[in-house]
Design a protein around this motif. Structure first.
Motif, PDB file in Angstrom:
ATOM      1  N   ARG A  26       3.859 -10.290  -7.885  1.00  0.00           N
ATOM      2  CA  ARG A  26       2.629 -10.530  -8.659  1.00  0.00           C
ATOM      3  C   ARG A  26       2.650  -9.711  -9.946  1.00  0.00           C
ATOM      4  O   ARG A  26       2.320  -8.527  -9.957  1.00  0.00           O
ATOM      5  CB  ARG A  26       1.411 -10.151  -7.821  1.00  0.00           C
ATOM      6  CG  ARG A  26       1.286 -10.972  -6.537  1.00  0.00           C
ATOM      7  CD  ARG A  26      -0.117 -10.871  -5.991  1.00  0.00           C
ATOM      8  NE  ARG A  26      -0.536  -9.488  -5.782  1.00  0.00           N
ATOM      9  CZ  ARG A  26      -0.527  -8.890  -4.582  1.00  0.00           C
ATOM     10  NH1 ARG A  26      -0.129  -9.541  -3.513  1.00  0.00           N
ATOM     11  NH2 ARG A  26      -0.915  -7.647  -4.458  1.00  0.00           N
ATOM     12  N   ASP A  58     -11.025   8.011  15.058  1.00  0.00           N
ATOM     13  CA  ASP A  58      -9.642   8.024  14.636  1.00  0.00           C
ATOM     14  C   ASP A  58      -8.801   7.402  15.735  1.00  0.00           C
ATOM     15  O   ASP A  58      -9.019   7.637  16.903  1.00  0.00           O
ATOM     16  CB  ASP A  58      -9.169   9.461  14.403  1.00  0.00           C
ATOM     17  CG  ASP A  58      -9.930  10.096  13.262  1.00  0.00           C
ATOM     18  OD1 ASP A  58     -10.206   9.382  12.288  1.00  0.00           O
ATOM     19  OD2 ASP A  58     -10.265  11.284  13.353  1.00  0.00           O
ATOM     20  N   ASP A  73      -0.494  -7.780 -11.081  1.00  0.00           N
ATOM     21  CA  ASP A  73      -0.722  -6.593 -10.274  1.00  0.00           C
ATOM     22  C   ASP A  73       0.254  -5.476 -10.657  1.00  0.00           C
ATOM     23  O   ASP A  73      -0.123  -4.308 -10.746  1.00  0.00           O
ATOM     24  CB  ASP A  73      -0.548  -6.970  -8.793  1.00  0.00           C
ATOM     25  CG  ASP A  73      -0.995  -5.859  -7.870  1.00  0.00           C
ATOM     26  OD1 ASP A  73      -2.207  -5.560  -7.887  1.00  0.00           O
ATOM     27  OD2 ASP A  73      -0.152  -5.282  -7.174  1.00  0.00           O
ATOM     28  N   ARG A  83       2.895   6.534  -7.122  1.00  0.00           N
ATOM     29  CA  ARG A  83       2.077   7.593  -7.719  1.00  0.00           C
ATOM     30  C   ARG A  83       2.734   8.956  -7.576  1.00  0.00           C
ATOM     31  O   ARG A  83       2.717   9.769  -8.489  1.00  0.00           O
ATOM     32  CB  ARG A  83       0.714   7.618  -7.038  1.00  0.00           C
ATOM     33  CG  ARG A  83      -0.114   6.457  -7.501  1.00  0.00           C
ATOM     34  CD  ARG A  83      -1.412   6.388  -6.778  1.00  0.00           C
ATOM     35  NE  ARG A  83      -2.153   5.276  -7.348  1.00  0.00           N
ATOM     36  CZ  ARG A  83      -3.357   4.922  -6.959  1.00  0.00           C
ATOM     37  NH1 ARG A  83      -3.945   5.587  -5.987  1.00  0.00           N
ATOM     38  NH2 ARG A  83      -3.965   3.921  -7.545  1.00  0.00           N
ATOM     39  N   ASP A 132      -2.734   2.998   8.598  1.00  0.00           N
ATOM     40  CA  ASP A 132      -4.169   2.765   8.462  1.00  0.00           C
ATOM     41  C   ASP A 132      -4.554   1.376   7.935  1.00  0.00           C
ATOM     42  O   ASP A 132      -4.165   0.984   6.848  1.00  0.00           O
ATOM     43  CB  ASP A 132      -4.725   3.828   7.519  1.00  0.00           C
ATOM     44  CG  ASP A 132      -6.217   3.670   7.316  1.00  0.00           C
ATOM     45  OD1 ASP A 132      -6.880   3.161   8.232  1.00  0.00           O
ATOM     46  OD2 ASP A 132      -6.717   4.051   6.241  1.00  0.00           O
ATOM     47  N   THR A 133      -5.306   0.654   8.724  1.00  0.00           N
ATOM     48  CA  THR A 133      -5.863  -0.608   8.248  1.00  0.00           C
ATOM     49  C   THR A 133      -7.371  -0.546   8.401  1.00  0.00           C
ATOM     50  O   THR A 133      -7.899   0.353   9.046  1.00  0.00           O
ATOM     51  CB  THR A 133      -5.341  -1.806   9.064  1.00  0.00           C
ATOM     52  OG1 THR A 133      -5.852  -1.669  10.393  1.00  0.00           O
ATOM     53  CG2 THR A 133      -3.837  -1.872   9.077  1.00  0.00           C
ATOM     54  N   VAL A 134      -8.035  -1.518   7.820  1.00  0.00           N
ATOM     55  CA  VAL A 134      -9.487  -1.418   7.733  1.00  0.00           C
ATOM     56  C   VAL A 134     -10.160  -1.417   9.103  1.00  0.00           C
ATOM     57  O   VAL A 134     -11.154  -0.744   9.329  1.00  0.00           O
ATOM     58  CB  VAL A 134     -10.032  -2.540   6.841  1.00  0.00           C
ATOM     59  CG1 VAL A 134      -9.901  -3.891   7.507  1.00  0.00           C
ATOM     60  CG2 VAL A 134     -11.450  -2.264   6.460  1.00  0.00           C
ATOM     61  N   MET A 135      -9.601  -2.151  10.065  1.00  0.00           N
ATOM     62  CA  MET A 135     -10.271  -2.260  11.348  1.00  0.00           C
ATOM     63  C   MET A 135     -10.266  -0.951  12.120  1.00  0.00           C
ATOM     64  O   MET A 135     -11.054  -0.743  13.031  1.00  0.00           O
ATOM     65  CB  MET A 135      -9.599  -3.340  12.209  1.00  0.00           C
ATOM     66  CG  MET A 135     -10.061  -4.708  11.859  1.00  0.00           C
ATOM     67  SD  MET A 135     -11.857  -4.783  11.901  1.00  0.00           S
ATOM     68  CE  MET A 135     -12.189  -5.693  10.432  1.00  0.00           C
ATOM     69  N   LYS A 178       2.530   1.721  -3.367  1.00  0.00           N
ATOM     70  CA  LYS A 178       1.611   2.230  -4.393  1.00  0.00           C
ATOM     71  C   LYS A 178       1.500   3.740  -4.303  1.00  0.00           C
ATOM     72  O   LYS A 178       1.558   4.448  -5.307  1.00  0.00           O
ATOM     73  CB  LYS A 178       0.220   1.604  -4.204  1.00  0.00           C
ATOM     74  CG  LYS A 178      -0.042   0.426  -5.133  1.00  0.00           C
ATOM     75  CD  LYS A 178      -1.350  -0.273  -4.776  1.00  0.00           C
ATOM     76  CE  LYS A 178      -2.582   0.577  -5.021  1.00  0.00           C
ATOM     77  NZ  LYS A 178      -3.823  -0.101  -4.579  1.00  0.00           N
ATOM     78  N   SER A 201      -0.386  -1.659 -12.054  1.00  0.00           N
ATOM     79  CA  SER A 201       0.221  -0.484 -11.420  1.00  0.00           C
ATOM     80  C   SER A 201       1.051   0.324 -12.413  1.00  0.00           C
ATOM     81  O   SER A 201       1.121   1.554 -12.320  1.00  0.00           O
ATOM     82  CB  SER A 201       1.104  -0.901 -10.245  1.00  0.00           C
ATOM     83  OG  SER A 201       0.312  -1.355  -9.180  1.00  0.00           O
ATOM     84  N   GLN A 236     -10.613   1.992  10.683  1.00  0.00           N
ATOM     85  CA  GLN A 236     -11.243   3.091   9.969  1.00  0.00           C
ATOM     86  C   GLN A 236     -12.750   3.034  10.091  1.00  0.00           C
ATOM     87  O   GLN A 236     -13.468   3.499   9.237  1.00  0.00           O
ATOM     88  CB  GLN A 236     -10.782   3.096   8.527  1.00  0.00           C
ATOM     89  CG  GLN A 236     -11.154   1.845   7.772  1.00  0.00           C
ATOM     90  CD  GLN A 236     -11.599   2.197   6.399  1.00  0.00           C
ATOM     91  OE1 GLN A 236     -10.894   2.823   5.648  1.00  0.00           O
ATOM     92  NE2 GLN A 236     -12.798   1.817   6.050  1.00  0.00           N
ATOM     93  N   GLY A 237     -13.241   2.439  11.181  1.00  0.00           N
ATOM     94  CA  GLY A 237     -14.667   2.436  11.430  1.00  0.00           C
ATOM     95  C   GLY A 237     -15.162   3.838  11.705  1.00  0.00           C
ATOM     96  O   GLY A 237     -15.347   4.620  10.792  1.00  0.00           O
ATOM     97  N   LEU A 238     -15.330   4.180  12.938  1.00  0.00           N
ATOM     98  CA  LEU A 238     -15.883   5.495  13.239  1.00  0.00           C
ATOM     99  C   LEU A 238     -14.853   6.475  13.774  1.00  0.00           C
ATOM    100  O   LEU A 238     -14.746   7.590  13.321  1.00  0.00           O
ATOM    101  CB  LEU A 238     -17.038   5.358  14.234  1.00  0.00           C
ATOM    102  CG  LEU A 238     -18.263   4.690  13.641  1.00  0.00           C
ATOM    103  CD1 LEU A 238     -19.304   4.474  14.717  1.00  0.00           C
ATOM    104  CD2 LEU A 238     -18.841   5.545  12.521  1.00  0.00           C
ATOM    105  N   THR A 298       0.820  -1.213   0.000  1.00  0.00           N
ATOM    106  CA  THR A 298       0.000   0.000   0.000  1.00  0.00           C
ATOM    107  C   THR A 298       0.856   1.265   0.000  1.00  0.00           C
ATOM    108  O   THR A 298       0.587   2.202  -0.747  1.00  0.00           O
ATOM    109  CB  THR A 298      -0.923  -0.002   1.232  1.00  0.00           C
ATOM    110  OG1 THR A 298      -1.631  -1.237   1.246  1.00  0.00           O
ATOM    111  CG2 THR A 298      -1.912   1.130   1.174  1.00  0.00           C
TER     112      THR A 298
END
Lengths: 434, 245
Positions: B35, B194, B38, B20, B185-188, B16, B42, B190-192, B13
């Motif tokens: 990969r 910070d 992938d 950019r 930052d990981t998905v878990m 990437k 990119s 980024q709920g509500l 991540t």
């Protein structure tokens, strides 16, 4: 990715919440074919929620796959945001043809909601400039085009129920620059506002409406007309964040009233013309990162409907109810929508239709919910419809009578997702999949 | 002359986001990773964003045979060679306890593989007399903690290696930056709400560019990890060994 913990998450309005697994695949191969996909959760209600189940946020699938610079054809992964595309493309002389009010929306989300922009009266909706969509349907991956028939019309504005949208090709528009020449005029009352919108032939037109003004001033506001131009780009400013949930007082009636009066007077009586970076014009609120926190912990609702042109009297009646209620926020928008490209709408469940659309934010309180219910009834009676990207309160009966093509959509989605793996809180609340 | 950036571990991540940023500045990017499909996607993304060239090449930190073709591809671009290393693997400490053989791969991915690659790159950069190397370590390398000390040991080794490489290459005008990110930052998270001290890939990349322009040697990102890790490093071992942080 494989973490099985559940989390509480919400739509943009933060009034509806879900508890479930929120995962973020890094590659297409990590996608779970049995769970709905979501974008950046800019839908206000529950379109991106799946209580007790899994949602897959595709924001990591955000690459540009191919860019044909001579034809303006751009193939992207579904998780790229429209703001990012605008930032990358505008300096190269291109723009997504349709841009909604936030740049944080993803391409996949824009397709699933068939979003519209300030140029709807000329170019139609988002999906009318999509030339192909790649869907994962169970074990199969297939690419569909406007010639694919029912599956195409059920996918455009189709709430992600026909398959997981992983890629799309967009027909871009040429942009002469990355600045916007904006003319702003005061609309002194309802009839004047409607007349200015009717008379506008600018590429981009939108009206801000003072939803607290009553009596002679009912419907007053500012009509903005924009045209893309070249200019010196001011230095980019960092986006601001709302650090905490605001107290209720922040959007209380006297404060909104005072803010709106100032906002209205900001534009001189004779009108004015200003030059703005295009992002500021397209995505005015994105500069304040979490502006939804302004409404406090309880969150907020947005009511957005469209009614046929000859029903603008009903819209005026709605405005009277809103202005009299003292519940409205500063965010209220009026726009005339066109008939769509070639006089058609892109999908069975597409929101845009020819008429006037009104969008108003309300804090999430019982009185506001009651008012929204009344506004919805009026919209239904006027042969209008409400926008599912905003909805958190409607009923299945109302939505099904607003969207005449719903049975066709339900038939296609039943075939495309027979086990209803892609259902969301919204499709269950509104009982849309039957 | 245009810049050429070798990106090792280009599918991660942070890589990437870094790719950019240099693509938009008009660099040539050599995307190295495992990969290929992938990497090809990119590469297309980098080209659309303004890279003068984007070349995907196979790279496996555990297979030194893959290293030379990457250097060759970079030389062929004719640009000023730079390199950013984003490789590494972090099996959970529990998995490693169950299967000690995982130690080898973890060390190879995070330390010995990239070190050997950089050792092959060093003479080229030295001769060039300019350019930058960005090596991504981790705050986990600052002290061995019960939760992930094999990964931490690999990153500590890599950090020490980078320190020596900086000492060597600095003499010929090549800059080496060691980056120590905290959790990204990981998905878990980024709920509500910070999370404190959590950062995003884009923020890490912005910090890297700032540090490169100031020729900083070590970058903690977020910055708060510098005082935090300084304190953690100061805890006496008799006390630290009883803690699980």
């Amino acid at each position: 990715m494989t973490d099985q913990k559940t989390t509480e998450y919400a739509g943009w309005g933060r009034a509806l919440r879900a508890n479930g697994r929120l995962v973020r695949p890094n590659t297409q191969s990590e996608i779970d074919i049995n769970a709905p996909a979501i974008g950046n959760r800019r839908s206000y209600g529950d379109a991106a929620l799946n209580t007790g189940g899994t949602v897959q946020e595709l924001t990591q699938l955000d690459r540009i796959i191919a860019f044909d610079r001579s034809a303006g054809l751009l193939t992207v992964e579904a998780g790229i945001t429209l703001g990012e595309l605008t930032r990358v493309l505008a300096p190269q002389g291109w723009l997504p043809t349709v841009l909604p009010g936030t740049g944080f929306a993803t391409v996949g989300g824009a397709i699933s909601m068939d979003v519209h922009g300030k140029n709807h009266h000329h170019v139609g909706s988002f999906c009318q400039h999509v030339t192909s969509i790649t869907l994962i349907q169970g074990e199969k991956t297939r690419t569909i085009t406007p010639k694919s028939g029912g599956i195409w019309k059920a996918t455009c504005g189709g709430l992600g129920q026909t398959g997981i949208i992983v890629q799309a090709t967009l027909q871009l528009s040429q942009a002469r620059g990355d600045m916007m020449l904006v003319s702003e005029q005061r609309a002194t009352d309802w009839d004047h506002h409607i007349a200015l919108l009717d008379g506008s032939d600018a590429p981009y037109t939108v009206g801000w409406i003072d939803a607290t003004a009553t009596g002679d001033r009912l419907g007053r506001g500012i009509v903005e007309e924009g045209e893309i131009c070249r200019g010196l780009k001011p230095k980019a400013r960092r986006s601001k964040k709302i650090p905490f949930n605001a107290p209720h007082l922040a959007l209380s009636s006297p404060i909104v009233r005072a803010f709106n009066a100032l906002y209205y007077r900001r534009v001189p009586k004779s009108g004015r013309t200003v030059v703005r970076p295009i992002n500021d014009f397209f995505f005015p609120l994105d500069k304040i990162h979490n502006w939804n926190k302004l409404y406090g912990k309880r969150g907020f609702h947005q009511f957005q409907c469209v009614v046929p042109l000859d029903q603008y009297g009903v819209l005026r009646q709605m405005m009277e109810m809103v202005a009299g209620s003292g519940l409205a926020s500063p965010l209220a928008v009026l726009k005339r929508m066109g008939a769509g490209l070639n006089g058609e709408s892109a999908g069975y469940m597409s929101f845009p239709m020819e008429g006037y659309t009104l969008a108003i934010d309300f804090p999430n309180r019982p009185a506001a919910r009651d008012l929204i219910a009344k506004l919805e009834t009026l919209a239904l009676k006027a042969n209008g419809r409400i926008y599912l990207a905003k909805d958190a309160l409607s009923t299945g009966v109302a939505i099904k009578s607003m969207y005449a093509d719903h049975p066709k959509w339900a038939a296609v989605t039943a075939k495309a997702d027979p086990h209803k793996h892609l259902q969301t809180d919204m499709t269950r609340r509104l009982d849309l999949r039957t | 002359m245009t810049d050429t950036w070798i990106i090792l571990g280009a599918s991660s991540t942070i890589a990437k986001a870094f790719t950019r940023s240099v693509a938009e500045a008009g660099a040539h990017v050599i995307l190295a990773g495992r990969r290929m499909d992938d990497l090809e996607a990119s590469a297309a993304d980098a080209s659309a964003r303004g890279a003068v060239g984007a070349t995907p090449v196979a790279f496996d930190a555990r297979d030194p045979e893959t290293f030379q073709p990457i250097l060759d591809a970079a030389v062929r671009t004719g640009g000023t060679i730079n390199c950013a290393v984003f490789v590494g693997s972090m099996p959970s400490q529990d998995d490693i306890n169950d299967d000690p053989a995982l130690v080898d791969g973890t060390i190879a991915d995070s330390f010995t593989g990239p070190a050997r690659f950089l050792q092959m790159l060093a003479p080229l950069m030295s001769e060039q007399g300019s350019g930058s190397i960005v090596g991504v370590g981790s705050v986990a390398g600052d002290r061995g903690r019960v939760g992930n000390y094999v990964y931490g040991a690999a990153k500590a080794g890599f950090a020490t290696y980078l320190s020596g490489l900086r000492n060597q290459l600095g003499r010929s005008g090549v800059h080496v930056l060691t980056v120590k990110p905290g959790p990204v930052d990981t998905v878990m998270t980024q709920g509500l709400g910070d999370q404190p001290f959590m950062t995003t890939a884009d923020a890490v990349v912005a910090d890297i560019h700032k540090a490169l322009s100031k020729k900083r040697n070590t970058l903690y990102t977020k910055w708060i990890w510098w005082p935090v890790m300084t304190v953690i490093k100061l805890i006496p071992e008799p006390i630290f060994k009883k803690m699980s942080i």
